[in-house]
Design an enzyme around this catalytic site. Structure first.
Site, PDB file in Angstrom:
ATOM      1  N   LYS A 114      47.953  54.254 -19.714  1.00 24.01           N
ATOM      2  CA  LYS A 114      48.906  54.935 -18.821  1.00 24.01           C
ATOM      3  C   LYS A 114      50.272  54.883 -19.473  1.00 24.01           C
ATOM      4  O   LYS A 114      50.554  53.999 -20.299  1.00 24.01           O
ATOM      5  CB  LYS A 114      48.971  54.215 -17.468  1.00 24.01           C
ATOM      6  CG  LYS A 114      49.444  55.090 -16.330  1.00 24.01           C
ATOM      7  CD  LYS A 114      48.306  55.952 -15.804  1.00 24.01           C
ATOM      8  CE  LYS A 114      48.743  56.858 -14.680  1.00 24.01           C
ATOM      9  NZ  LYS A 114      47.597  57.553 -14.084  1.00 24.01           N
TER      10      LYS A 114
HETATM   11  P1  NDP Z   1      52.696  64.816  -7.632  1.00 25.87           P
HETATM   12  O1  NDP Z   1      53.954  64.351  -8.262  1.00 25.87           O
HETATM   13  O2  NDP Z   1      52.216  66.188  -7.917  1.00 25.87           O
HETATM   14  O3  NDP Z   1      52.793  64.667  -6.051  1.00 25.87           O
HETATM   15  C1  NDP Z   1      53.098  63.466  -5.414  1.00 25.87           C
HETATM   16  C2  NDP Z   1      53.244  63.746  -3.948  1.00 25.87           C
HETATM   17  O4  NDP Z   1      53.474  62.497  -3.270  1.00 25.87           O
HETATM   18  C3  NDP Z   1      54.448  64.631  -3.624  1.00 25.87           C
HETATM   19  O5  NDP Z   1      54.144  65.458  -2.538  1.00 25.87           O
HETATM   20  C4  NDP Z   1      55.509  63.600  -3.237  1.00 25.87           C
HETATM   21  O6  NDP Z   1      56.524  64.103  -2.409  1.00 25.87           O
HETATM   22  C5  NDP Z   1      54.653  62.631  -2.480  1.00 25.87           C
HETATM   23  N1  NDP Z   1      55.323  61.348  -2.282  1.00 25.87           N
HETATM   24  C6  NDP Z   1      56.070  60.650  -3.157  1.00 25.87           C
HETATM   25  N2  NDP Z   1      56.529  59.530  -2.577  1.00 25.87           N
HETATM   26  C7  NDP Z   1      56.057  59.523  -1.320  1.00 25.87           C
HETATM   27  C8  NDP Z   1      56.177  58.655  -0.235  1.00 25.87           C
HETATM   28  N3  NDP Z   1      56.892  57.525  -0.331  1.00 25.87           N
HETATM   29  N4  NDP Z   1      55.562  58.966   0.932  1.00 25.87           N
HETATM   30  C9  NDP Z   1      54.847  60.121   1.024  1.00 25.87           C
HETATM   31  N5  NDP Z   1      54.692  60.994   0.034  1.00 25.87           N
HETATM   32  C10 NDP Z   1      55.290  60.698  -1.131  1.00 25.87           C
HETATM   33  O7  NDP Z   1      51.601  63.725  -8.039  1.00 25.87           O
HETATM   34  P2  NDP Z   1      50.030  63.883  -8.077  1.00 25.87           P
HETATM   35  O8  NDP Z   1      49.584  64.713  -6.937  1.00 25.87           O
HETATM   36  O9  NDP Z   1      49.644  64.259  -9.458  1.00 25.87           O
HETATM   37  O10 NDP Z   1      49.566  62.372  -7.877  1.00 25.87           O
HETATM   38  C11 NDP Z   1      49.433  61.789  -6.587  1.00 25.87           C
HETATM   39  C12 NDP Z   1      48.617  60.520  -6.695  1.00 25.87           C
HETATM   40  O11 NDP Z   1      47.342  60.833  -7.253  1.00 25.87           O
HETATM   41  C13 NDP Z   1      49.204  59.456  -7.601  1.00 25.87           C
HETATM   42  O12 NDP Z   1      48.880  58.178  -7.088  1.00 25.87           O
HETATM   43  C14 NDP Z   1      48.466  59.670  -8.922  1.00 25.87           C
HETATM   44  O13 NDP Z   1      48.427  58.517  -9.727  1.00 25.87           O
HETATM   45  C15 NDP Z   1      47.099  60.026  -8.391  1.00 25.87           C
HETATM   46  N6  NDP Z   1      46.275  60.759  -9.335  1.00 25.87           N
HETATM   47  C16 NDP Z   1      46.694  61.939  -9.865  1.00 25.87           C
HETATM   48  C17 NDP Z   1      45.897  62.613 -10.748  1.00 25.87           C
HETATM   49  C18 NDP Z   1      46.254  63.965 -11.273  1.00 25.87           C
HETATM   50  O14 NDP Z   1      45.404  64.583 -11.933  1.00 25.87           O
HETATM   51  N7  NDP Z   1      47.437  64.487 -11.010  1.00 25.87           N
HETATM   52  C19 NDP Z   1      44.604  62.047 -11.229  1.00 25.87           C
HETATM   53  C20 NDP Z   1      44.227  60.835 -10.522  1.00 25.87           C
HETATM   54  C21 NDP Z   1      45.056  60.211  -9.656  1.00 25.87           C
HETATM   55  P3  NDP Z   1      57.839  64.754  -3.043  1.00 25.87           P
HETATM   56  O15 NDP Z   1      57.392  66.045  -3.646  1.00 25.87           O
HETATM   57  O16 NDP Z   1      58.726  64.894  -1.863  1.00 25.87           O
HETATM   58  O17 NDP Z   1      58.328  63.775  -4.055  1.00 25.87           O
END
Ligand code: NDP
Length: 424
Positions: A114
């Site tokens: 990571k």
């Molecule tokens: P993004 O950056 O695309 O989205 C993250 C989302 O989480 C946004 O909507 C963000 O809101 C929201 N968020 C951030 N902080 C908070 C909070 N305190 N409370 C509620 N919502 C919050 O990330 P991903 O979708 O790519 O990743 C999300 C999760 O999935 C992570 O844990 C990541 O490690 C995991 N993951 C992702 C993968 C991928 O392929 N992308 C693969 C496997 C796991 P805002 O836009 O307002 O910041």
């Protein structure tokens, strides 16, 4: 843990200790050789880099960046790149460890890694983000490569970030290397289906869980925390399947509608305004309230440790499909298991992302690209088969779902370590 905290203070943040506690539970059930366990409790390599860049106002800022490789016993390391104000060595190391278990669990010939930079990408211009990514790539250059360690996107990064990373690496070596990163746009060697892969995989595993609980997904309800890459895609697919997505949120709070939200309209709105409740598609709800809503499927798809000992008893879902990495603490795990919640652990539920990243890497190495239908079918086969293997182990070993998934991943790695032997 206390002794280890003193001896290896650099790694010991709450998220890292959470990953260790999960590992210890599975390692105990596997009767793991203590020497092997000792090695797996810390990363193989961890690099901290200073990333100086010129900001738009002419000033210079130096950001802290990381790349951590947990294991490479099964193949090159694979792991995302996080841009977030809370990124630190402990968190990146925990995420690298989870990547190891995840890749092994689903049978990919990859290790776990990571990376990340402590920064707030929302406050940076496109130019600043490009310079940050290019300098970071140059700083971690000695560790990465298509045969060594392949970065991908994570929270705060996307296909554009991966394009800059791939371009920077290619400029260093003097020729185009698409296989250095995954999650790239399709026109520069990205894979069809990669953007949707994690959210799609979460839904595939939720479908399997629903079958076991006799829940008809087309008339079920879902709640999703996080409306980014993972949360939005899961919401969209569930909505298309007829499931009522009654609440979603982002870091600014959430929106709730008991009749189901119109996900496409909400997504269009969110591009212009991050305050989801102002969409008028439903009422306002806090992230705390959202996690405690009664629903069939709850998908945390934001950050780690969102479900903990203080709110787990109020969680009312039937299926918890962990889109995020590490959304549930070990204390909460215990409470949820006692309540009979069907947990699909992160290393299984969100493994669709790394699976299609693996497909992207293979396609890049072969310079031969597959059709989206083929990719989605292969993805479903891998996830359904991993899901069934985990459930078989749950039954055989009488352990909870997370422990079974971890046991499967850890065992594949330790078997490989033992047969390869200790160098020198
Ligand atoms: P993004 O950056 O695309 O989205 C993250 C989302 O989480 C946004 O909507 C963000 O809101 C929201 N968020 C951030 N902080 C908070 C909070 N305190 N409370 C509620 N919502 C919050 O990330 P991903 O979708 O790519 O990743 C999300 C999760 O999935 C992570 O844990 C990541 O490690 C995991 N993951 C992702 C993968 C991928 O392929 N992308 C693969 C496997 C796991 P805002 O836009 O307002 O910041």
């Amino acid at each position: 843990m206390e002794k280890e905290r003193r001896e290896k203070p650099e790694f010991h943040t709450p998220v890292y200790e959470m990953a260790l506690r999960q590992f210890d539970i599975a390692a105990a059930r596997l009767n793991l050789d203590p020497n092997v366990a000792q090695r797996l409790r810390s990363p193989k390599r961890a690099l901290i880099v200073s990333v100086p860049i010129r900001m738009d106002d002419g000033s210079i800022r130096v950001f802290e960046g990381y790349r951590v490789q947990h294991t490479m016993v099964l193949g090159p390391a694979k792991g995302g790149t996080r841009y977030h104000p809370d990124v630190n060595l402990g968190e990146v190391s925990a995420l690298a460890m989870w990547m190891s278990w995840k890749c092994a669990l689903i049978g990919l010939p990859l290790g776990g890694s990571k990376g990340g930079i402590r920064c707030n990408p929302k406050e940076m211009s496109r130019g600043e983000l490009q310079r940050l990514t290019r300098r970071y790539t140059t700083e971690i250059f000695p560790l990465i490569g298509p045969e060594r360690d392949i970065p991908g996107p994570d929270v705060g990064t996307d296909g554009q970030t991966m394009s800059w990373l791939m371009d920077t690496y290619s400029m260093q070596v003097g020729y185009t290397v698409p296989g250095i990163a995954t999650g790239k746009p399709v026109n520069i060697g990205g894979s069809l289906g990669r953007i949707e892969a994690t959210g799609r995989g979460v839904v595939y595993t939720a479908i399997e869980a629903a079958k076991r609980l006799n829940i008809d997904l087309s008339s079920s309800t879902a709640v999703i925390q996080g409306f980014g890459n993972v949360g939005y895609v899961a919401a969209k697919i569930l909505h298309e399947m007829g499931c009522k997505v009654i609440a979603v949120s982002n870091s600014g709070g959430g929106v709730y509608n008991e009749n189901g939200l119109d996900i496409s309209r909400l997504y269009e709105f969110s591009k212009e305004n991050p305050i989801l409740s102002e969409s008028k598609l439903g009422g306002e709800i806090t992230n705390k309230e959202l996690l405690e809503l009664k629903c069939d499927i709850l998908i945390p798809a934001a950050l780690s440790a969102q479900i903990h000992e203080n709110n787990a008893k109020n969680v009312k879902c039937k299926i918890l499909a962990e889109g995020a990495n590490g959304p549930t603490t070990p204390e909460a795990d215990k409470i949820l298991s006692e309540k009979g919640v069907f947990i699909i652990p992160d290393i299984l539920a969100n493994s669709g992302g790394v699976t299609v990243s693996y497909f992207e890497w293979v396609q890049d190495l072969q310079n031969f690209f597959w059709k989206e239908k083929e990719i989605n079918e292969k993805l479903r086969d891998i996830l359904v088969s991993a899901f069934e293997s985990v459930m078989t182990l749950v039954k055989r070993e009488k352990v909870d779902h997370r422990t079974a998934a971890l046991m499967m991943g850890i065992k594949k790695i330790t078997d490989a370590m033992l047969v390869r032997g200790l160098y020198p």
